[in-house]
Motif scaffolding. Structure first.
Motif, short mmCIF file in Angstrom:
data_model
loop_
_atom_site.label_atom_id
_atom_site.label_comp_id
_atom_site.label_asym_id
_atom_site.label_seq_id
_atom_site.Cartn_x
_atom_site.Cartn_y
_atom_site.Cartn_z
N GLN A 27 1.00 -1.56 0.08
CA GLN A 27 0.28 -0.07 0.51
C GLN A 27 0.89 1.37 0.08
O GLN A 27 0.56 2.10 -0.53
N ALA A 28 2.19 0.98 0.48
CA ALA A 28 2.80 2.52 0.71
C ALA A 28 3.70 3.03 -0.62
O ALA A 28 3.52 3.80 -1.20
N LEU A 30 2.22 1.93 -3.51
CA LEU A 30 1.71 2.31 -4.06
C LEU A 30 1.10 3.70 -4.18
O LEU A 30 0.33 4.55 -5.07
N ARG A 31 1.47 4.44 -3.21
CA ARG A 31 1.95 5.75 -2.64
C ARG A 31 2.96 7.09 -4.04
O ARG A 31 2.58 8.32 -3.48
N ALA A 32 3.94 6.31 -4.24
CA ALA A 32 4.08 6.49 -5.56
C ALA A 32 3.95 7.16 -6.39
O ALA A 32 2.82 7.18 -6.22
N ASP A 34 2.85 8.56 -9.69
CA ASP A 34 2.49 7.44 -10.68
C ASP A 34 1.61 7.81 -11.94
O ASP A 34 0.68 8.20 -11.92
N GLU A 37 -1.84 6.81 -13.49
CA GLU A 37 -1.76 5.60 -12.72
C GLU A 37 -1.79 4.55 -13.12
O GLU A 37 -2.48 3.42 -13.25
N CYS A 107 8.82 6.12 -10.75
CA CYS A 107 7.82 5.77 -9.96
C CYS A 107 8.14 4.35 -9.68
O CYS A 107 7.91 4.29 -8.53
N ALA A 111 8.78 3.58 -5.69
CA ALA A 111 7.53 2.34 -5.10
C ALA A 111 8.62 1.65 -3.51
O ALA A 111 8.51 0.67 -3.35
N ASN A 114 9.15 3.70 -1.11
CA ASN A 114 8.34 3.62 0.12
C ASN A 114 8.18 2.70 0.60
O ASN A 114 7.69 2.20 2.07
#
Length: 181
Positions: A27-28, A30-32, A34, A37, A107, A111, A114
């Motif tokens: 989940q962390a 996925l916050r990069a 992007d 998306e 990205c 990721a 993160n």
């Protein structure tokens, strides 16, 4: 975050992260940032019995690269040592009309960062490793779908030691500069 450091596989022990911990790390990731998306990264877990299969692949790659049996055994051990390894794959769309490849690669890097920071904040140690193995055709075929690039593995576990000494990287004055300079 300032306390995060890389912990090599020989300093990682059980317990490794649980499914819930791994989900938080992803989940962390996925916050990069992007743009578009596109989700240009994937993670594949290697744990339990899968570690032995990866050890076989690592040993075969070592032999194919000209290493002797001692070298092959050392490479196999690198796959078995960490409680959990996470293969990091990139899926870069080189022809995307709005998101150039360099943004997609940024990205992927964000990721990874993160993911590792989340692991640290959850009490785990980790380190991203790559090397010649990421270019071995048999290893790539085992991990990658068409269009994917194997970047390496994040090794995870409970750190058996704390870091010693300051970071070897340059300081803020090296990394942060006024422009024009």
């Amino acid at each position: 975050m300032l306390g995060r450091y890389s912990v090599g596989p020989k300093h990682l022990q059980e317990p490794g992260p649980s499914d819930e911990h791994l989900a938080l790390m992803v989940q962390a990731a996925l916050r990069a940032p992007d743009h578009g998306e596109l989700l240009p990264f994937r993670f594949k877990l290697v744990r339990g019995e899968a570690r032995a299969r990866m050890a076989e692949l690592f040993a075969a790659a070592a032999r194919a690269a000209g290493k002797d049996e001692a070298g092959a055994a050392l490479d196999a051990e690198r796959a078995l040592r960490p409680p959990v390894s996470v293969a990091v794959l990139a899926r870069i769309d080189l022809g995307h009309p709005q998101v150039p490849a360099h943004e997609q690669w940024a990205c992927v890097g964000g990721a990874i960062s993160n993911f590792l920071t989340a692991a640290h904040l959850l009490g785990f140690g980790g380190k991203m490793l790559s090397g010649a193995k990421v270019r071995d055709p048999a290893i790539c075929a085992a991990f990658c779908a068409p269009g994917e690039t194997l970047l390496g593995w994040i090794n995870l576990g409970t750190p058996s030691r704390q870091p010693s000494g300051p970071s070897r990287k340059g300081g803020v004055d090296v990394a942060l500069q006024d422009w024009p300079g």
